[in-house]
Design a protein around this motif. Structure first.
Motif, PDB file in Angstrom:
ATOM      1  N   ASP A   1      41.495  95.886  86.622  1.00  0.00           N
ATOM      2  CA  ASP A   1      41.459  95.555  88.045  1.00  0.00           C
ATOM      3  C   ASP A   1      41.025  94.112  88.287  1.00  0.00           C
ATOM      4  O   ASP A   1      41.479  93.462  89.226  1.00  0.00           O
ATOM      5  N   SER A   2      40.158  93.619  87.449  1.00  0.00           N
ATOM      6  CA  SER A   2      39.599  92.281  87.640  1.00  0.00           C
ATOM      7  C   SER A   2      40.621  91.168  87.466  1.00  0.00           C
ATOM      8  O   SER A   2      40.381  90.030  87.900  1.00  0.00           O
ATOM      9  N   VAL A   3      41.762  91.472  86.850  1.00  0.00           N
ATOM     10  CA  VAL A   3      42.761  90.424  86.597  1.00  0.00           C
ATOM     11  C   VAL A   3      44.100  90.702  87.254  1.00  0.00           C
ATOM     12  O   VAL A   3      45.008  89.861  87.189  1.00  0.00           O
ATOM     13  N   LYS A   4      44.240  91.854  87.889  1.00  0.00           N
ATOM     14  CA  LYS A   4      45.509  92.189  88.535  1.00  0.00           C
ATOM     15  C   LYS A   4      45.891  91.137  89.562  1.00  0.00           C
ATOM     16  O   LYS A   4      45.067  90.691  90.357  1.00  0.00           O
ATOM     17  N   GLY A   5      47.150  90.757  89.511  1.00  0.00           N
ATOM     18  CA  GLY A   5      47.653  89.753  90.450  1.00  0.00           C
ATOM     19  C   GLY A   5      47.421  88.324  90.005  1.00  0.00           C
ATOM     20  O   GLY A   5      47.979  87.395  90.593  1.00  0.00           O
ATOM     21  N   ARG A   6      46.614  88.143  88.968  1.00  0.00           N
ATOM     22  CA  ARG A   6      46.341  86.785  88.477  1.00  0.00           C
ATOM     23  C   ARG A   6      46.843  86.578  87.050  1.00  0.00           C
ATOM     24  O   ARG A   6      47.274  85.476  86.691  1.00  0.00           O
ATOM     25  N   PHE A   7      46.765  87.614  86.231  1.00  0.00           N
ATOM     26  CA  PHE A   7      47.189  87.525  84.829  1.00  0.00           C
ATOM     27  C   PHE A   7      48.496  88.293  84.645  1.00  0.00           C
ATOM     28  O   PHE A   7      48.729  89.317  85.287  1.00  0.00           O
ATOM     29  N   THR A   8      49.323  87.795  83.741  1.00  0.00           N
ATOM     30  CA  THR A   8      50.563  88.470  83.397  1.00  0.00           C
ATOM     31  C   THR A   8      50.701  88.537  81.891  1.00  0.00           C
ATOM     32  O   THR A   8      50.638  87.503  81.214  1.00  0.00           O
ATOM     33  N   ILE A   9      50.889  89.746  81.379  1.00  0.00           N
ATOM     34  CA  ILE A   9      51.110  89.932  79.955  1.00  0.00           C
ATOM     35  C   ILE A   9      52.606  90.060  79.705  1.00  0.00           C
ATOM     36  O   ILE A   9      53.329  90.675  80.489  1.00  0.00           O
ATOM     37  N   SER A  10      53.063  89.448  78.634  1.00  0.00           N
ATOM     38  CA  SER A  10      54.472  89.521  78.269  1.00  0.00           C
ATOM     39  C   SER A  10      54.575  89.449  76.761  1.00  0.00           C
ATOM     40  O   SER A  10      53.585  89.228  76.065  1.00  0.00           O
ATOM     41  N   GLY A  11      55.786  89.606  76.266  1.00  0.00           N
ATOM     42  CA  GLY A  11      55.973  89.502  74.831  1.00  0.00           C
ATOM     43  C   GLY A  11      57.042  90.445  74.333  1.00  0.00           C
ATOM     44  O   GLY A  11      57.814  91.008  75.119  1.00  0.00           O
ATOM     45  N   ASP A  12      57.081  90.593  73.045  1.00  0.00           N
ATOM     46  CA  ASP A  12      58.059  91.443  72.381  1.00  0.00           C
ATOM     47  C   ASP A  12      57.338  92.172  71.262  1.00  0.00           C
ATOM     48  O   ASP A  12      57.059  91.574  70.213  1.00  0.00           O
ATOM     49  N   ILE A  13      57.030  93.430  71.496  1.00  0.00           N
ATOM     50  CA  ILE A  13      56.275  94.191  70.510  1.00  0.00           C
ATOM     51  C   ILE A  13      57.050  94.315  69.212  1.00  0.00           C
ATOM     52  O   ILE A  13      56.474  94.277  68.121  1.00  0.00           O
ATOM     53  N   ALA A  14      58.350  94.436  69.300  1.00  0.00           N
ATOM     54  CA  ALA A  14      59.175  94.549  68.093  1.00  0.00           C
ATOM     55  C   ALA A  14      59.072  93.284  67.242  1.00  0.00           C
ATOM     56  O   ALA A  14      59.240  93.334  66.016  1.00  0.00           O
ATOM     57  N   ARG A  15      58.798  92.173  67.888  1.00  0.00           N
ATOM     58  CA  ARG A  15      58.616  90.903  67.185  1.00  0.00           C
ATOM     59  C   ARG A  15      57.137  90.571  66.991  1.00  0.00           C
ATOM     60  O   ARG A  15      56.801  89.462  66.565  1.00  0.00           O
ATOM     61  N   ASN A  16      56.269  91.502  67.362  1.00  0.00           N
ATOM     62  CA  ASN A  16      54.830  91.377  67.126  1.00  0.00           C
ATOM     63  C   ASN A  16      54.232  90.160  67.811  1.00  0.00           C
ATOM     64  O   ASN A  16      53.360  89.476  67.244  1.00  0.00           O
ATOM     65  N   THR A  17      54.692  89.897  69.010  1.00  0.00           N
ATOM     66  CA  THR A  17      54.227  88.741  69.755  1.00  0.00           C
ATOM     67  C   THR A  17      53.849  89.155  71.171  1.00  0.00           C
ATOM     68  O   THR A  17      54.584  89.923  71.804  1.00  0.00           O
ATOM     69  N   VAL A  18      52.729  88.622  71.642  1.00  0.00           N
ATOM     70  CA  VAL A  18      52.299  88.909  73.001  1.00  0.00           C
ATOM     71  C   VAL A  18      51.678  87.661  73.599  1.00  0.00           C
ATOM     72  O   VAL A  18      51.087  86.836  72.876  1.00  0.00           O
ATOM     73  N   TYR A  19      51.848  87.509  74.906  1.00  0.00           N
ATOM     74  CA  TYR A  19      51.326  86.355  75.623  1.00  0.00           C
ATOM     75  C   TYR A  19      50.487  86.828  76.804  1.00  0.00           C
ATOM     76  O   TYR A  19      50.658  87.949  77.297  1.00  0.00           O
ATOM     77  N   LEU A  20      49.622  85.961  77.267  1.00  0.00           N
ATOM     78  CA  LEU A  20      48.850  86.239  78.468  1.00  0.00           C
ATOM     79  C   LEU A  20      48.840  84.985  79.323  1.00  0.00           C
ATOM     80  O   LEU A  20      48.188  83.995  78.961  1.00  0.00           O
ATOM     81  N   GLN A  21      49.578  85.033  80.427  1.00  0.00           N
ATOM     82  CA  GLN A  21      49.571  83.936  81.374  1.00  0.00           C
ATOM     83  C   GLN A  21      48.450  84.199  82.370  1.00  0.00           C
ATOM     84  O   GLN A  21      48.444  85.226  83.055  1.00  0.00           O
ATOM     85  N   MET A  22      47.517  83.261  82.448  1.00  0.00           N
ATOM     86  CA  MET A  22      46.342  83.433  83.302  1.00  0.00           C
ATOM     87  C   MET A  22      46.368  82.373  84.397  1.00  0.00           C
ATOM     88  O   MET A  22      46.318  81.175  84.108  1.00  0.00           O
ATOM     89  N   ASN A  23      46.471  82.826  85.634  1.00  0.00           N
ATOM     90  CA  ASN A  23      46.501  81.936  86.793  1.00  0.00           C
ATOM     91  C   ASN A  23      45.281  82.182  87.669  1.00  0.00           C
ATOM     92  O   ASN A  23      44.603  83.200  87.540  1.00  0.00           O
ATOM     93  N   SER A  24      45.039  81.254  88.558  1.00  0.00           N
ATOM     94  CA  SER A  24      43.917  81.378  89.502  1.00  0.00           C
ATOM     95  C   SER A  24      42.624  81.731  88.777  1.00  0.00           C
ATOM     96  O   SER A  24      41.887  82.636  89.176  1.00  0.00           O
ATOM     97  N   LEU A  25      42.365  81.014  87.720  1.00  0.00           N
ATOM     98  CA  LEU A  25      41.215  81.321  86.872  1.00  0.00           C
ATOM     99  C   LEU A  25      39.908  81.081  87.607  1.00  0.00           C
ATOM    100  O   LEU A  25      39.783  80.163  88.432  1.00  0.00           O
ATOM    101  N   ARG A  26      38.933  81.919  87.277  1.00  0.00           N
ATOM    102  CA  ARG A  26      37.614  81.884  87.893  1.00  0.00           C
ATOM    103  C   ARG A  26      36.555  81.684  86.821  1.00  0.00           C
ATOM    104  O   ARG A  26      36.784  82.039  85.657  1.00  0.00           O
ATOM    105  N   PRO A  27      35.403  81.169  87.197  1.00  0.00           N
ATOM    106  CA  PRO A  27      34.332  81.006  86.195  1.00  0.00           C
ATOM    107  C   PRO A  27      33.999  82.316  85.484  1.00  0.00           C
ATOM    108  O   PRO A  27      33.672  82.293  84.290  1.00  0.00           O
TER     109      PRO A  27
END
Length: 117
Positions: free
Chosen positions: A61-87
């Protein structure tokens, strides 16, 4: 031996963005899902986001709407795009991989994310 390697951490000002990457390598594994956890100083490690092999995404809940996870599990890769970052997002971020074999879980070494106010 399975190795998860993260990259992309750093220091940004509040309101900024960062993109984390994680790739798993090695042999003898078959990921069911991959995701991200984080651990702030003096706190327990907490789950942030997860990407399943079927494409389903879930977020804390703390990151909904600000972070986006993406990637390709079959290729064993994952990303985390973090926007509107807070302290309060400051933490060491760990990549996690869960095998179809429930006895096997893998962790990266962690990457530091620091948000200045």
């Amino acid at each position: 031996q399975v190795q998860l390697v993260e990259s992309g951490g750093g220091l940004v000002q509040a309101g900024g963005s960062l993109n984390l990457s994680c790739t798993a390598s090695g042999s003898g594994f078959n990921m069911y899902h991959m995701g991200w956890y984080r651990q702030a100083p003096g706190k327990l490690r907490e789950w942030v986001a997860i990407l399943n092999s079927n494409g389903r995404r879930n977020y804390a809940d703390s990151v909904k709407g600000r972070f986006t996870i993406s990637g390709d599990i079959a290729r064993n890769t994952v990303y985390l795009q973090m926007n509107s970052l807070r302290p309060e997002d400051t933490a060491v971020y760990y990549c996690n991989g869960a095998d179809y074999n429930p006895a096997l879980t893998y962790w990266g070494q962690g990457t530091q994310v620091t948000i200045s106010s």
